[in-house]
Write a protein that holds these residues in place. Sequence first.
Motif, PDB file in Angstrom:
ATOM      1  N   VAL A   1      -3.090   7.472  -6.616  1.00  9.94           N
ATOM      2  CA  VAL A   1      -2.100   8.042  -7.530  1.00  9.94           C
ATOM      3  C   VAL A   1      -1.919   7.151  -8.748  1.00  9.94           C
ATOM      4  O   VAL A   1      -1.631   7.621  -9.837  1.00  9.94           O
ATOM      5  N   GLN A   2      -2.120   5.851  -8.567  1.00  8.42           N
ATOM      6  CA  GLN A   2      -1.980   4.929  -9.695  1.00  8.42           C
ATOM      7  C   GLN A   2      -2.938   5.284 -10.817  1.00  8.42           C
ATOM      8  O   GLN A   2      -2.624   5.133 -11.977  1.00  8.42           O
ATOM      9  N   GLU A   3      -4.173   5.745 -10.423  1.00  3.92           N
ATOM     10  CA  GLU A   3      -5.123   6.104 -11.475  1.00  3.92           C
ATOM     11  C   GLU A   3      -4.788   7.446 -12.081  1.00  3.92           C
ATOM     12  O   GLU A   3      -4.996   7.688 -13.244  1.00  3.92           O
ATOM     13  N   GLN A   4      -4.271   8.337 -11.260  1.00  6.28           N
ATOM     14  CA  GLN A   4      -4.025   9.682 -11.765  1.00  6.28           C
ATOM     15  C   GLN A   4      -2.834   9.708 -12.708  1.00  6.28           C
ATOM     16  O   GLN A   4      -2.878  10.337 -13.751  1.00  6.28           O
ATOM     17  N   ILE A   5      -1.765   9.037 -12.357  1.00  6.38           N
ATOM     18  CA  ILE A   5      -0.578   9.012 -13.234  1.00  6.38           C
ATOM     19  C   ILE A   5      -0.408   7.573 -13.691  1.00  6.38           C
ATOM     20  O   ILE A   5       0.009   6.712 -12.912  1.00  6.38           O
ATOM     21  N   PRO A   6      -0.780   7.277 -14.926  1.00  6.30           N
ATOM     22  CA  PRO A   6      -0.661   5.876 -15.357  1.00  6.30           C
ATOM     23  C   PRO A   6       0.793   5.447 -15.418  1.00  6.30           C
ATOM     24  O   PRO A   6       1.680   6.207 -15.795  1.00  6.30           O
ATOM     25  N   GLY A   7       0.993   4.245 -15.015  1.00  9.50           N
ATOM     26  CA  GLY A   7       2.342   3.697 -15.039  1.00  9.50           C
ATOM     27  C   GLY A   7       3.081   3.878 -13.731  1.00  9.50           C
ATOM     28  O   GLY A   7       4.105   3.237 -13.502  1.00  9.50           O
TER      29      GLY A   7
ATOM     30  N   GLU B   1       3.465   3.284  -9.901  1.00  6.40           N
ATOM     31  CA  GLU B   1       2.964   2.330  -8.920  1.00  6.40           C
ATOM     32  C   GLU B   1       3.180   2.867  -7.530  1.00  6.40           C
ATOM     33  O   GLU B   1       4.238   3.392  -7.213  1.00  6.40           O
ATOM     34  N   GLN B   2       2.192   2.708  -6.704  1.00  8.98           N
ATOM     35  CA  GLN B   2       2.328   3.101  -5.306  1.00  8.98           C
ATOM     36  C   GLN B   2       2.999   1.975  -4.550  1.00  8.98           C
ATOM     37  O   GLN B   2       2.662   0.813  -4.748  1.00  8.98           O
ATOM     38  N   VAL B   3       3.885   2.350  -3.651  1.00  8.39           N
ATOM     39  CA  VAL B   3       4.508   1.330  -2.816  1.00  8.39           C
ATOM     40  C   VAL B   3       3.680   1.217  -1.548  1.00  8.39           C
ATOM     41  O   VAL B   3       3.544   2.175  -0.796  1.00  8.39           O
ATOM     42  N   THR B   4       3.096   0.075  -1.382  1.00 11.22           N
ATOM     43  CA  THR B   4       2.236  -0.124  -0.215  1.00 11.22           C
ATOM     44  C   THR B   4       2.878  -1.164   0.694  1.00 11.22           C
ATOM     45  O   THR B   4       3.827  -1.839   0.326  1.00 11.22           O
ATOM     46  N   TYR B   5       2.336  -1.249   1.883  1.00 12.46           N
ATOM     47  CA  TYR B   5       2.855  -2.240   2.826  1.00 12.46           C
ATOM     48  C   TYR B   5       2.139  -3.572   2.708  1.00 12.46           C
ATOM     49  O   TYR B   5       2.158  -4.381   3.622  1.00 12.46           O
ATOM     50  N   ALA B   6       1.452  -3.806   1.563  1.00 11.16           N
ATOM     51  CA  ALA B   6       0.727  -5.062   1.400  1.00 11.16           C
ATOM     52  C   ALA B   6       1.667  -6.262   1.430  1.00 11.16           C
ATOM     53  O   ALA B   6       1.351  -7.311   1.989  1.00 11.16           O
ATOM     54  N   ASP B   7       2.842  -6.108   0.814  1.00 14.36           N
ATOM     55  CA  ASP B   7       3.783  -7.234   0.793  1.00 14.36           C
ATOM     56  C   ASP B   7       4.348  -7.500   2.178  1.00 14.36           C
ATOM     57  O   ASP B   7       4.558  -8.650   2.558  1.00 14.36           O
ATOM     58  N   LYS B   8       4.600  -6.409   2.938  1.00 13.58           N
ATOM     59  CA  LYS B   8       5.135  -6.609   4.278  1.00 13.58           C
ATOM     60  C   LYS B   8       4.106  -7.223   5.205  1.00 13.58           C
ATOM     61  O   LYS B   8       4.459  -7.845   6.198  1.00 13.58           O
ATOM     62  N   GLN B   9       2.819  -6.975   4.907  1.00 12.83           N
ATOM     63  CA  GLN B   9       1.718  -7.474   5.723  1.00 12.83           C
ATOM     64  C   GLN B   9       1.733  -6.904   7.131  1.00 12.83           C
ATOM     65  O   GLN B   9       1.207  -7.503   8.061  1.00 12.83           O
ATOM     66  N   TYR B  10       2.377  -5.762   7.324  1.00 13.11           N
ATOM     67  CA  TYR B  10       2.180  -5.033   8.575  1.00 13.11           C
ATOM     68  C   TYR B  10       2.298  -3.552   8.260  1.00 13.11           C
ATOM     69  O   TYR B  10       2.852  -3.154   7.246  1.00 13.11           O
ATOM     70  N   PHE B  11       1.768  -2.753   9.135  1.00 17.01           N
ATOM     71  CA  PHE B  11       1.677  -1.319   8.866  1.00 17.01           C
ATOM     72  C   PHE B  11       3.033  -0.645   9.071  1.00 17.01           C
ATOM     73  O   PHE B  11       3.734  -0.913  10.045  1.00 17.01           O
ATOM     74  N   VAL B  12       3.425   0.186   8.116  1.00 15.97           N
ATOM     75  CA  VAL B  12       4.538   1.106   8.341  1.00 15.97           C
ATOM     76  C   VAL B  12       4.034   2.485   7.971  1.00 15.97           C
ATOM     77  O   VAL B  12       3.282   2.626   7.011  1.00 15.97           O
ATOM     78  N   PRO B  13       4.411   3.522   8.723  1.00 16.90           N
ATOM     79  CA  PRO B  13       3.757   4.816   8.500  1.00 16.90           C
ATOM     80  C   PRO B  13       4.156   5.495   7.209  1.00 16.90           C
ATOM     81  O   PRO B  13       3.454   6.372   6.742  1.00 16.90           O
ATOM     82  N   TRP B  14       5.287   5.147   6.582  1.00 15.60           N
ATOM     83  CA  TRP B  14       5.701   5.884   5.404  1.00 15.60           C
ATOM     84  C   TRP B  14       5.308   5.204   4.107  1.00 15.60           C
ATOM     85  O   TRP B  14       5.643   5.691   3.049  1.00 15.60           O
ATOM     86  N   LEU B  15       4.629   4.099   4.150  1.00 16.63           N
ATOM     87  CA  LEU B  15       4.165   3.464   2.919  1.00 16.63           C
ATOM     88  C   LEU B  15       2.669   3.646   2.794  1.00 16.63           C
ATOM     89  O   LEU B  15       1.958   3.849   3.783  1.00 16.63           O
ATOM     90  N   ALA B  16       2.193   3.561   1.566  1.00 13.50           N
ATOM     91  CA  ALA B  16       0.781   3.837   1.318  1.00 13.50           C
ATOM     92  C   ALA B  16      -0.089   2.697   1.821  1.00 13.50           C
ATOM     93  O   ALA B  16       0.332   1.554   1.952  1.00 13.50           O
ATOM     94  N   ARG B  17      -1.340   3.031   2.068  1.00 16.60           N
ATOM     95  CA  ARG B  17      -2.299   2.034   2.541  1.00 16.60           C
ATOM     96  C   ARG B  17      -2.764   1.226   1.342  1.00 16.60           C
ATOM     97  O   ARG B  17      -3.237   1.784   0.370  1.00 16.60           O
ATOM     98  N   PRO B  18      -2.628  -0.094   1.394  1.00 17.05           N
ATOM     99  CA  PRO B  18      -2.995  -0.858   0.201  1.00 17.05           C
ATOM    100  C   PRO B  18      -4.502  -0.968   0.042  1.00 17.05           C
ATOM    101  O   PRO B  18      -5.240  -1.051   1.018  1.00 17.05           O
ATOM    102  N   ARG B  19      -4.923  -0.899  -1.199  1.00 19.51           N
ATOM    103  CA  ARG B  19      -6.346  -1.122  -1.485  1.00 19.51           C
ATOM    104  C   ARG B  19      -6.482  -2.537  -2.006  1.00 19.51           C
ATOM    105  O   ARG B  19      -6.052  -2.841  -3.098  1.00 19.51           O
ATOM    106  N   HIS B  20      -7.071  -3.390  -1.198  1.00 17.22           N
ATOM    107  CA  HIS B  20      -7.179  -4.784  -1.596  1.00 17.22           C
ATOM    108  C   HIS B  20      -8.373  -4.970  -2.508  1.00 17.22           C
ATOM    109  O   HIS B  20      -9.414  -4.344  -2.318  1.00 17.22           O
TER     110      HIS B  20
END
Lengths: 318, 446
Positions: free
Chosen positions: B62-68, B70-89
């Motif tokens: 979505v970040q590429e499709q709509i510029p500006g 930001e997807q909220v991913t669980y990268a900062d949490k460093q563990y999986f939560v089902p309602w946040l997006a999967r981070p692309r490292h």
Amino acid sequence: MLSRGRGKRGRRAVTAGSAAPMAVSSLTRALGALLLSSAPSLPQRAQAPRLVCLGGNLLPPCHGFSTSSTLSTNDPMWKCRIKYTTRPIGMKKTGGRDHTGRIAVHGIGGGHKQRYRMIDFQRLRYVPGAESGPYEEKVIQVRYDPCRSADIALVAGGKQKRWIIATENMQPGDLLKTSGHIGRMAVSANEGDAYPLGALPVGTLINNLESHPGKGAQYIRAAGTCGVLLRKVNGTAIVQLPSKRHMQVLETCLATVGRVSNVDHNKRIIGKAGRNRWLGRRPHSGLWHRKGGWAGRKIKPLPPMKSYVNLPTAAARA
Amino acid sequence: MAGLWWPTRPAAGALRAWGPRGPHRGKTVQVPRRPLPRTPWTTRGPPPGAPLPRSWQDKRPVQEQIPGLEQVTYADKQYFVPWLARPRHPHWERGWHDPRHSPGPRYEAMPLYKERVCYVCHQRAKMLEGVRQALWLTKTKLMEGLPPKVLNIIDESANQLENQDEKVQNAISHARVWNTTELIPKRESYCPVLLEDLLHLCRTMASKYPSLSKRMLARDYKVAATWERESSILQVRGLNGILLNAINPLLPVASKDEILATENHILETFHPISPTIDLQEVNVYEERNDTGFREGYPYPHPHTLYFVESANIRPARFKPEQLRAKMLMFAFGNALAKAKMLYGDDPKVLEHPVVVQSIGTEGRIFQFMVFQLNTTDLASNDGVKNLVWIDSDQYMYDYIRYLPGIRKKVVKFPPGIYGYRPDTFKKFLALYLHGAVQDSTQTKIL
């Protein structure tokens, strides 16, 4: 020296008897092996997470491992091979289960182990580097394929060998012609040759029919089946499939001439329940389904002609 | 509920009696995997050119499709939560070259990369058309049977061992019966043992012909030979077989007239199959001509190549036709490397043709071959051609009976060798003696 790292492109030593999909053919990199397809930038497996396997056509000169491939594999990506090979590939049985793990199709399971031979359904396939035009191929071997009812034939042309569906009366040593050219006059085609529908005379028996040019044959592939070319109408051709349904396709679609091999396949007698189990068919459920509707003779009108011609234009309009 | 006669399911929550055992015990449902990716070999789906259905299309983030946005991913949490997006490292760079974890250079970046493709014949190359293909690739004319020089050696009675048949049958029994404690040894064990025993028997003739001692066996050596054949570069590379080297070279087997007569011979082609089928195509290669031995080796001339075809499994074994083709290619490779070393790299007709013999076996069936290299001018199809004499499918014996055949408590078929043919070893010995024994019309070489 070959290391035992397990990175994405890590080099693994090949052990005797290891499954070809599992072994990373680092030896091929070291020895500068095959470059049959000129696309080094393609991923060797379609977006495989960790299992990367280069085209398994290993040709290292010195190791004494067995050159026959495995009977079966645990690799879920066994059918996602990019590189073509004539060697049989170990299959993983699904048991009728889909990717969620639940049964999607009942009555499948067990049966003899089978190895998949990659069949080339796109008959008109030009080797990159060779000039386009009609070409000939020679039949090397006709053999039984456990994965389908028809027999398959190993044909060789130029520098490549491939498996195709064999037609009736195909013998080793025959020459098969494949052409993509449609002339003004219809060609007198021999059995086993592949021509576009526009080049064939009306009334020929055909098999291995494509619905769109270049897609690969998806129709009329079962043992003993054949379709009939009914008529040719300005740029399209109408074919009757074995189910008596009519199909309209572009005349540049390729089809092979003749009936598919193993003609007496429908006359065989299974004989016992065990033979069905060997074929991988589990018994039916014994529950009587009231509304199943399977019993009784059905007389239905022929379904309308299926046309694969107008679809691209409809998408262009939309 | 143990008193029931029908199998009962365990109570809810208990361990299933019919579930998986071992490391997967207790696992309920496997994590649903994603559907398989789409490859050219899954032919269902829309034809090439048409747009894919929505579920098959690659979803850009979505970040590429709509510029500006930001997807909220669980990268900062460093563990999986089902309602946040999967981070692309982003791809992680090691920063330093680790030889155990580096992909290695691409073919185009290797220093020996060449645009022109080279076709390599190595010891596992099984050629589709067999000897016909090898004849075209090496520009050779085939003659059936062994050359008359070798046949003369066979006919002379002085060129045989005492009790030759008995000694050979002992060798066969040693290899196939006496060598192991198991009842039926595998081909991998008996085939090399048989060849060693037969070579030992041949070497015992050195007391009669002392020039036989001026020979040496070599194993595990790599030969390299390069030549051009009608605008394609061909190479023979790698380990081949056991090579018998000699101090004196083999004299040419065919006369000058026969060599000149080959000019009229037309090489057989096999349309539509290309002659380079089943050879390995490489872009990274070095055009090398190497006999496998350094300068100053005391036994410089190749005499005979021995091929042992001892794979246990039938698909891995070479068929007789393919074995003959491999023998021809490697005999040619050794002869060509030697000729280029002696007479230079220029393509020319050789004044003194190089002769290399070859014997191939798979434990019972022997293939004998004498190859004479007449010319190194191989690029064109006409001109003087090389010669090869092939004696194919010589059976040494029909079969071995391991257990006695007993009918009505009487031994009717004793164990041992059945169908022994003495001619095969005579030919084997004749090829060994060739070069050390002269014809009866000429004097012996001492």
